[in-house]
Design a protein around this motif. Structure first.
Motif, PDB file in Angstrom:
ATOM      1  N   MET A 177       0.835  -1.200   0.000  1.00 34.86           N
ATOM      2  CA  MET A 177       0.000   0.000   0.000  1.00 34.86           C
ATOM      3  C   MET A 177       0.871   1.252   0.000  1.00 34.86           C
ATOM      4  N   ALA A 178       1.953   1.238   0.790  1.00 35.24           N
ATOM      5  CA  ALA A 178       2.831   2.408   0.879  1.00 35.24           C
ATOM      6  C   ALA A 178       3.482   2.690  -0.475  1.00 35.24           C
ATOM      7  N   LEU A 179       3.991   1.645  -1.130  1.00 30.43           N
ATOM      8  CA  LEU A 179       4.642   1.839  -2.418  1.00 30.43           C
ATOM      9  C   LEU A 179       3.640   2.259  -3.487  1.00 30.43           C
ATOM     10  N   SER A 180       2.455   1.676  -3.446  1.00 34.65           N
ATOM     11  CA  SER A 180       1.424   2.019  -4.428  1.00 34.65           C
ATOM     12  C   SER A 180       1.018   3.487  -4.315  1.00 34.65           C
ATOM     13  N   GLU A 181       0.818   3.959  -3.082  1.00 29.63           N
ATOM     14  CA  GLU A 181       0.420   5.355  -2.876  1.00 29.63           C
ATOM     15  C   GLU A 181       1.575   6.310  -3.178  1.00 29.63           C
ATOM     16  N   GLN A 182       2.803   5.887  -2.866  1.00 31.24           N
ATOM     17  CA  GLN A 182       3.964   6.738  -3.123  1.00 31.24           C
ATOM     18  C   GLN A 182       4.182   6.948  -4.620  1.00 31.24           C
TER      19      GLN A 182
END
Length: 444
Positions: free
Chosen positions: A220-225
């Motif tokens: 989720m963190a990488l996708s949003e970043q």
């Protein structure tokens, strides 16, 4: 998380070694095998792959040489080496100049004194067994193609070697040679116009991928970043295992592994896949995200449907060079509108469309009705379509130079598909009919 494992196969090590060689370095199978401690068969396969990648070429009388890979769509110019292959030629001298580009072709059907005004540096003189013309061309900075299978004098060969200007012979006559070269230029223009996946992934920023051990929180963190709703998942060798969709993991615990929620065995494409094929593939499969892999299924890039369609739209704004068979067939047709504003087409049956019996080829007939349907569907909806299925009926034969009218009628349309009926008439008499279902590549 986005790092890659350095473990690579012997084949890939060989390719990296070849790529790291200085441009102009000569490479042999035996020497490569000895340097890299592999079998000659493995070295040979790596050299063939490197040749397919465009980083090495094999020159007659020289061998395999490391060269700079040419960027796509930069120039449609042929090199002397290209022409040698096209005309099935045999190099007589000046082999070191085979890599040079050509910008002009001259047929020496005149006296030698008159040739001077037409020959300049970078051109190719196509001529028969006339040693004085061969020497003149080389002195003017041009290469020489000798037709009819003839040779040339030792003096001319020595001059070609000295000036690094190729002189080669072909068994074909002058007309055949000129036709072969013209066909090659024509084909290159068509290829230049066709965009492939490599054209749009080259300018993209660094790609990020997940590992099988990644957690939902990391995903989720990488996708949003990165702003990507979908991310590829790779193994320790960077081979594609699946895809993770942000919508599928949004409500899962952050510490949970993504192993059980990833979409396994995703549809993939290669760098050489055309954009039209990529768009159609995503349309058929109902997907918006396509991992791009090499021949070992290792991830090299990703593309979205939006990126592919935008690139295809931009490509249409560029000058259209070269013509495919579809374009040549459709050239004889013009569009009009009836009183109700409906689009229809009319044209003549040209001799090139006919069979030996003098009637129109059924394959040509199908192409004409298919092109009419695609143009009518785009006119009605504004979307681009591909053919899903087609039922054709040939009612009566059409002869050469018969005027025909092609009338498309919309039967049914939805957001994703379009069904049309196509009627072809001659002198108000029905000659062929088709019912087609088209699928929009704008929607999955």
């Amino acid at each position: 998380m986005d790092s890659r494992d350095d473990a690579i196969t012997k084949h890939e090590q060989l390719l990296l070694h070849i790529e790291g060689l200085k441009v102009g370095t000569k490479i042999s199978v035996r020497k490569l095998a000895k340097e890299m401690s592999v079998s000659e068969g493995t070295a040979y396969r790596a050299l063939k792959d490197a040749e397919n990648l465009g980083i090495v070429i094999t020159k007659e009388r020289i061998g395999t040489v490391r060269v700079e890979k040419k960027p796509r769509n930069i120039s449609e110019q042929l090199t002397f080496a290209d022409v040698v292959d096209i005309v099935e030629g045999h190099v007589l001298g000046g082999a070191d100049g085979l890599h040079k580009n050509l910008h002009k072709y001259v047929i020496g059907a005149m006296k030698v004194d008159a040739m001077v005004r037409y020959i300049d540096a970078g051109s190719l003189l196509i001529v028969g067994n006339r040693d004085n013309a061969h020497k003149l061309a080389l002195e003017q900075g041009a290469g020489v193609l000798i037709t009819g299978g003839f040779g040339t004098s030792k003096e001319v060969k020595a001059l070609a070697d000295q000036l690094n200007l190729p002189i080669f012979s072909s068994r074909h006559d002058t007309f055949t040679v000129a036709s072969l070269i013209n066909r090659a230029i024509f084909d290159r223009l068509i290829k230049k116009k066709i965009m492939i996946v490599e054209d749009i992934v080259g300018s993209k920023p660094k790609m990020h991928a997940l590992k099988l051990s990644s957690t939902v929180g990391e995903s989720m963190a990488l996708s949003e970043q990165k702003g990507d709703p979908r991310l590829p998942v790779v193994d320790e060798w960077n081979r594609v295992l699946g895809i993770v969709n942000r919508s599928d993991i949004r409500n899962l615990p952050s510490e949970q592994s993504i192993e059980k929620v990833l979409v396994r065995n995703p549809v993939t494409a290669t760098l050489q896949t055309s954009l039209a094929s990529a768009a159609q593939l995503m349309m058929w499969e109902g997907i918006d995200f396509l991992p791009i892999v090499d021949r070992n299924r290792k991830l090299v890039a990703t593309v979205s449907r939006k990126e592919v369609l935008q690139a295809m739209r931009d490509a249409r704004k560029q000058p259209q060079l070269g013509e495919t068979f579809d374009h040549l067939i459709w050239n004889g047709f013009a569009d009009e509108r009836d009183e109700e504003g409906r689009l229809f087409f009319h044209g003549f049956i040209t001799p090139q469309m006919a069979t030996d019996l003098g009637t129109i080829s059924e394959g040509i007939l199908v192409t004409v009705m298919n092109q009419a349907a695609l143009r009518a569907a785009k006119d009605m909806t504004g979307n681009d379509f591909v053919l899903d299925n087609m039922s054709t009926y040939f009612v009566r034969p059409v002869q050469i130079e018969d005027p025909v009218v092609v009338m498309p009628r919309l039967l049914e349309a939805s957001r994703r598909a379009c069904k049309l009926e196509i009627e072809m008439t001659h002198m108000d008499s029905l000659v062929a009919k088709a019912v087609l279902t088209l699928h929009s590549i704008e929607h999955g």
